[in-house]
Motif scaffolding. Structure first.
Motif, PDB file in Angstrom:
ATOM      1  N   LEU A   1       7.799   1.553  -1.851  1.00  0.00           N
ATOM      2  CA  LEU A   1       8.329   0.608  -2.835  1.00  0.00           C
ATOM      3  C   LEU A   1       7.318  -0.473  -3.198  1.00  0.00           C
ATOM      4  CD1 LEU A   1      11.861   0.205  -1.252  1.00  0.00           C
ATOM      5  CD2 LEU A   1      11.339   1.266  -3.443  1.00  0.00           C
TER       6      LEU A   1
ATOM      7  N   ARG B   1      -1.605  -4.482   6.347  1.00  0.00           N
ATOM      8  CA  ARG B   1      -2.141  -4.578   7.702  1.00  0.00           C
ATOM      9  C   ARG B   1      -3.329  -3.658   7.939  1.00  0.00           C
ATOM     10  NH1 ARG B   1       2.152  -1.404  11.567  1.00  0.00           N
ATOM     11  NH2 ARG B   1       2.827   0.109  10.010  1.00  0.00           N
TER      12      ARG B   1
ATOM     13  N   ARG C   1      -5.997   1.926   4.343  1.00  0.00           N
ATOM     14  CA  ARG C   1      -4.850   2.401   3.551  1.00  0.00           C
ATOM     15  C   ARG C   1      -4.689   1.556   2.286  1.00  0.00           C
ATOM     16  NH1 ARG C   1      -2.360   3.535   8.633  1.00  0.00           N
ATOM     17  NH2 ARG C   1      -1.303   1.540   8.831  1.00  0.00           N
TER      18      ARG C   1
ATOM     19  N   ASP D   1      -0.957  -8.763   9.021  1.00  0.00           N
ATOM     20  CA  ASP D   1      -0.143  -8.026   9.991  1.00  0.00           C
ATOM     21  C   ASP D   1       1.044  -8.901  10.345  1.00  0.00           C
ATOM     22  OD1 ASP D   1       1.055  -6.627  11.975  1.00  0.00           O
ATOM     23  OD2 ASP D   1      -0.705  -6.498  13.287  1.00  0.00           O
ATOM     24  N   LEU D   2       2.200  -8.494   9.868  1.00  0.00           N
ATOM     25  CA  LEU D   2       3.408  -9.305  10.091  1.00  0.00           C
ATOM     26  C   LEU D   2       3.879  -9.243  11.538  1.00  0.00           C
ATOM     27  CD1 LEU D   2       4.936  -8.286   6.713  1.00  0.00           C
ATOM     28  CD2 LEU D   2       4.662 -10.670   7.399  1.00  0.00           C
TER      29      LEU D   2
ATOM     30  N   VAL E   1      15.424   5.752  -0.792  1.00  0.00           N
ATOM     31  CA  VAL E   1      14.195   6.052  -1.508  1.00  0.00           C
ATOM     32  C   VAL E   1      13.254   6.886  -0.643  1.00  0.00           C
ATOM     33  CG1 VAL E   1      12.367   5.048  -2.915  1.00  0.00           C
ATOM     34  CG2 VAL E   1      14.439   3.724  -2.467  1.00  0.00           C
TER      35      VAL E   1
ATOM     36  N   ASN F   1       0.804  -1.224   0.000  1.00  0.00           N
ATOM     37  CA  ASN F   1       0.000   0.000   0.000  1.00  0.00           C
ATOM     38  C   ASN F   1       0.837   1.274   0.000  1.00  0.00           C
ATOM     39  OD1 ASN F   1       0.441  -0.954   2.896  1.00  0.00           O
ATOM     40  ND2 ASN F   1      -0.148   1.170   3.212  1.00  0.00           N
ATOM     41  N   SER F   2       2.149   1.135   0.118  1.00  0.00           N
ATOM     42  CA  SER F   2       2.971   2.328   0.309  1.00  0.00           C
ATOM     43  C   SER F   2       4.338   2.165  -0.358  1.00  0.00           C
ATOM     44  CB  SER F   2       3.142   2.522   1.828  1.00  0.00           C
ATOM     45  OG  SER F   2       4.066   3.526   2.107  1.00  0.00           O
TER      46      SER F   2
ATOM     47  N   LYS G   1      17.785  -6.681   8.686  1.00  0.00           N
ATOM     48  CA  LYS G   1      18.083  -6.682   7.250  1.00  0.00           C
ATOM     49  C   LYS G   1      19.210  -7.671   6.916  1.00  0.00           C
ATOM     50  CE  LYS G   1      14.799  -4.672   6.174  1.00  0.00           C
ATOM     51  NZ  LYS G   1      13.855  -4.888   5.060  1.00  0.00           N
TER      52      LYS G   1
ATOM     53  N   TYR H   1      17.439  -2.582  13.304  1.00  0.00           N
ATOM     54  CA  TYR H   1      17.046  -2.540  11.890  1.00  0.00           C
ATOM     55  C   TYR H   1      18.091  -3.276  11.055  1.00  0.00           C
ATOM     56  CZ  TYR H   1      15.801  -0.873   7.232  1.00  0.00           C
ATOM     57  OH  TYR H   1      15.461  -0.811   5.895  1.00  0.00           O
TER      58      TYR H   1
ATOM     59  N   GLY I   1      18.450   1.078  -2.516  1.00  0.00           N
ATOM     60  CA  GLY I   1      19.048   2.410  -2.485  1.00  0.00           C
ATOM     61  C   GLY I   1      18.269   3.256  -1.496  1.00  0.00           C
TER      62      GLY I   1
ATOM     63  N   THR J   1      10.138   7.426   0.836  1.00  0.00           N
ATOM     64  CA  THR J   1       8.914   6.681   1.172  1.00  0.00           C
ATOM     65  C   THR J   1       8.498   7.051   2.592  1.00  0.00           C
ATOM     66  OG1 THR J   1      10.075   4.823   2.206  1.00  0.00           O
ATOM     67  CG2 THR J   1       9.776   4.707  -0.180  1.00  0.00           C
ATOM     68  N   ASN J   2       7.553   6.298   3.139  1.00  0.00           N
ATOM     69  CA  ASN J   2       7.124   6.531   4.525  1.00  0.00           C
ATOM     70  C   ASN J   2       8.029   5.853   5.546  1.00  0.00           C
ATOM     71  OD1 ASN J   2       4.905   8.082   3.984  1.00  0.00           O
ATOM     72  ND2 ASN J   2       3.530   6.323   3.767  1.00  0.00           N
TER      73      ASN J   2
ATOM     74  N   ASN K   1       8.395  -7.497   1.029  1.00  0.00           N
ATOM     75  CA  ASN K   1       8.774  -6.087   0.911  1.00  0.00           C
ATOM     76  C   ASN K   1       8.480  -5.262   2.167  1.00  0.00           C
ATOM     77  OD1 ASN K   1       8.918  -3.315  -0.721  1.00  0.00           O
ATOM     78  ND2 ASN K   1       6.903  -3.432   0.257  1.00  0.00           N
TER      79      ASN K   1
HETATM   80  N1  NAP Z   1      13.052   3.684   1.638  1.00  0.00           N
HETATM   81  C1  NAP Z   1      14.334   3.354   1.666  1.00  0.00           C
HETATM   82  O1  NAP Z   1      15.204   4.200   1.526  1.00  0.00           O
HETATM   83  C2  NAP Z   1      14.743   1.915   1.879  1.00  0.00           C
HETATM   84  C3  NAP Z   1      16.113   1.615   1.896  1.00  0.00           C
HETATM   85  C4  NAP Z   1      16.506   0.303   2.107  1.00  0.00           C
HETATM   86  C5  NAP Z   1      15.533  -0.686   2.276  1.00  0.00           C
HETATM   87  N2  NAP Z   1      14.212  -0.370   2.284  1.00  0.00           N
HETATM   88  C6  NAP Z   1      13.225  -1.448   2.499  1.00  0.00           C
HETATM   89  O2  NAP Z   1      12.174  -1.323   1.566  1.00  0.00           O
HETATM   90  C7  NAP Z   1      11.011  -1.969   2.090  1.00  0.00           C
HETATM   91  C8  NAP Z   1       9.783  -1.115   1.801  1.00  0.00           C
HETATM   92  O3  NAP Z   1       9.831   0.068   2.550  1.00  0.00           O
HETATM   93  P1  NAP Z   1       9.420   1.508   1.999  1.00  0.00           P
HETATM   94  O4  NAP Z   1      10.652   2.306   1.915  1.00  0.00           O
HETATM   95  O5  NAP Z   1       8.563   1.371   0.817  1.00  0.00           O
HETATM   96  O6  NAP Z   1       8.610   2.093   3.274  1.00  0.00           O
HETATM   97  P2  NAP Z   1       7.067   2.377   3.540  1.00  0.00           P
HETATM   98  O7  NAP Z   1       6.557   3.362   2.549  1.00  0.00           O
HETATM   99  O8  NAP Z   1       6.988   2.721   4.983  1.00  0.00           O
HETATM  100  O9  NAP Z   1       6.368   0.976   3.289  1.00  0.00           O
HETATM  101  C9  NAP Z   1       6.500  -0.082   4.208  1.00  0.00           C
HETATM  102  C10 NAP Z   1       5.318  -1.012   4.081  1.00  0.00           C
HETATM  103  O10 NAP Z   1       5.441  -2.038   5.082  1.00  0.00           O
HETATM  104  C11 NAP Z   1       4.208  -2.136   5.756  1.00  0.00           C
HETATM  105  N3  NAP Z   1       4.300  -2.672   7.114  1.00  0.00           N
HETATM  106  C12 NAP Z   1       4.948  -2.164   8.186  1.00  0.00           C
HETATM  107  N4  NAP Z   1       4.706  -2.917   9.272  1.00  0.00           N
HETATM  108  C13 NAP Z   1       3.890  -3.927   8.880  1.00  0.00           C
HETATM  109  C14 NAP Z   1       3.257  -5.005   9.552  1.00  0.00           C
HETATM  110  N5  NAP Z   1       3.398  -5.208  10.855  1.00  0.00           N
HETATM  111  N6  NAP Z   1       2.478  -5.845   8.830  1.00  0.00           N
HETATM  112  C15 NAP Z   1       2.292  -5.655   7.505  1.00  0.00           C
HETATM  113  N7  NAP Z   1       2.845  -4.638   6.842  1.00  0.00           N
HETATM  114  C16 NAP Z   1       3.624  -3.789   7.511  1.00  0.00           C
HETATM  115  C17 NAP Z   1       3.682  -0.707   5.773  1.00  0.00           C
HETATM  116  O11 NAP Z   1       2.305  -0.699   6.094  1.00  0.00           O
HETATM  117  P3  NAP Z   1       1.591   0.652   6.647  1.00  0.00           P
HETATM  118  O12 NAP Z   1       1.445   1.569   5.475  1.00  0.00           O
HETATM  119  O13 NAP Z   1       0.288   0.126   7.160  1.00  0.00           O
HETATM  120  O14 NAP Z   1       2.480   1.208   7.709  1.00  0.00           O
HETATM  121  C18 NAP Z   1       3.981  -0.307   4.341  1.00  0.00           C
HETATM  122  O15 NAP Z   1       3.014  -0.821   3.471  1.00  0.00           O
HETATM  123  C19 NAP Z   1      11.282  -2.226   3.554  1.00  0.00           C
HETATM  124  O16 NAP Z   1      11.558  -3.595   3.746  1.00  0.00           O
HETATM  125  C20 NAP Z   1      12.540  -1.401   3.840  1.00  0.00           C
HETATM  126  O17 NAP Z   1      13.316  -1.972   4.859  1.00  0.00           O
HETATM  127  C21 NAP Z   1      13.799   0.919   2.070  1.00  0.00           C
END
Ligand code: NAP
Ligand code: NAG
Length: 336
Positions: A55, A75, A79, A115-116, A250, A52-53, A221, A217, A248, A252-253, A142
């Motif tokens: 990546l 979860r 959203r 809900d993970l 990114v 939903n958010s 990872k 964190y 990389g 995001t939230n 993801n």
């Molecule tokens: N953004 C970066 O720079 C970056 C860099 C390296 C790695 N990553 C990795 O990329 C992946 C995606 O993150 P993102 O950057 O796209 O961040 P994001 O926009 O915050 O998206 C994270 C997603 O995970 C979901 N989530 C969190 N807790 C959860 C739970 N308990 N059960 C089910 N879903 C859950 C969130 O749901 P809600 O919307 O409901 O909170 C959201 O849909 C993550 O694994 C992150 O570690 C990101």
């Protein structure tokens, strides 16, 4: 003195403008994806956690455009519905396949609650998937949580390890049978370069003795990578592959728990707008690993920017990977 300050200011301004200009001429998503590949994922079912958010949503958008049926594991239903509505609108604008479901034909975009941070929820989710889905071609682990204060999952696990690693560990194990019967199939794991600062400290895996947001964190990872390598070994000869990537930096939230002082917020937004990838750019490697014929049969590898990258020795330690697997089985209560 004043002249030097003015010069420095002008230089900084010039640099920022130059970077901003570069930002404007970034390639569009269509260009990034080559605009082609429509239909490449036709007939395939893809499950994306956290779709939903950020990546996850960008990955879903592109795979839908390529013709995949996408299951969003989210979860929060509200959203997820919002994101799904946007994804459907984008798909129509892109002239993609009609998302209207005909009687008896499966819908192209489906939301299921996941809900993970709850093993009960992961089990219920998988049961539903196994009952309703005849096949699963790609699983994309993801979803993730970053830098939160000490929090516990429903089962008492430290939140980042619990969601990023353990929840996905159980999820993948419960869906493995379906992935095997759908082979050739793929698992894609989203990790991070920050794994480098982590360590699998078996003596305090649940952070009972101490807690550090950034260490936990990174540990989660690193666990994603060790999990990938151990499962790749276990899946040899099954035609189910598993690879891991870092996206990389990114926009995001993910940074929602990072506190930025109000006065610095505009600067932060400027810097992230100039230097961070957009979600569509960040999702490229996930999309590549999920769909490209180039990585058919490739397994157990680590990718960045759609290319294989080297790992630090600690991420390739087979004995740590095996031990982590065994401990994780006990933690999530998988009975053999
Ligand atoms: N953004 C970066 O720079 C970056 C860099 C390296 C790695 N990553 C990795 O990329 C992946 C995606 O993150 P993102 O950057 O796209 O961040 P994001 O926009 O915050 O998206 C994270 C997603 O995970 C979901 N989530 C969190 N807790 C959860 C739970 N308990 N059960 C089910 N879903 C859950 C969130 O749901 P809600 O919307 O409901 O909170 C959201 O849909 C993550 O694994 C992150 O570690 C990101
Ligand atoms: C894996 O794929 C190859 C090539 O398509 C096929 O010959 C083989 O039988 C498959 N193996 C399994 C275990 O499905």
């Amino acid at each position: 003195m004043a002249a030097a300050a003015v010069a420095a200011l002008l230089a900084a301004l010039g640099g920022t403008l130059w970077l901003a200009a570069r930002r404007f001429v970034r390639p569009s998503v269509q260009q990034l994806q080559g605009g082609g590949n429509a239909g490449l994922m036709h007939g395939k079912t893809v499950l994306i956690t956290g779709a939903n958010s950020g990546l996850g949503r960008a990955t879903a958008a592109e795979l839908l455009r390529m013709g995949a049926r996408v299951i969003m594991g989210c979860r929060d239903r509200g959203r997820a519905e919002e994101a799904a509505a946007q994804l459907r609108r984008d798909l129509l604008l892109a002239g993609g396949p009609e998302p209207s479901p005909e009687a008896g034909r499966a819908e192209q975009l489906v939301i299921k609650e996941l809900d993970l941070a709850s093993l009960r929820s992961v089990r219920a989710f998988c049961q539903e998937v196994l009952q309703e889905e005849p096949r699963l071609d790609v699983l994309i682990n993801n979803a993730g949580i970053f830098h939160c204060p000490l929090m516990r999952t429903e089962d008492g696990f430290e939140m980042q390890f619990g969601v990023n690693h353990l929840g996905h560990f159980l999820l993948t194990n419960l869906l493995l049978g379906l992935l095997k019967s759908s082979a050739p199939s793929r698992i894609v794991v989203v990790s991070s370069k920050l794994y480098k600062y982590g360590d699998i400290n078996f003596e305090d895996l649940n952070s009972e003795q101490s807690y550090s947001k950034s260490f936990c964190y990174s540990r989660s990872k690193l666990a994603n990578i060790l999990f990938t390598r151990e499962l790749a070994r276990r899946l040899e000869g099954t035609n189910v592959t598993i690879n891991v990537l870092h996206p990389g930096v990114v926009q995001t939230n993910l940074g929602q728990y990072i506190h930025i002082p109000l006065l610095l917020k505009p600067l932060y937004h400027l810097v992230s707008w100039v230097f961070f990838k957009t979600p569509a750019e960040g999702a490229r490697t996930s999309i590549y690993l999920a769909s490209s014929p180039e990585v058919e049969g490739v397994s157990g590898k680590y990718f960045g920017d759609c290319k294989e990258e080297e790992l630090l020795p600690k991420a390739m330690d087979e004995s740590v990977a095996r031990k982590l697997w065994d401990v994780s089985e006990i933690m999530v209560g998988i009975l053999k």
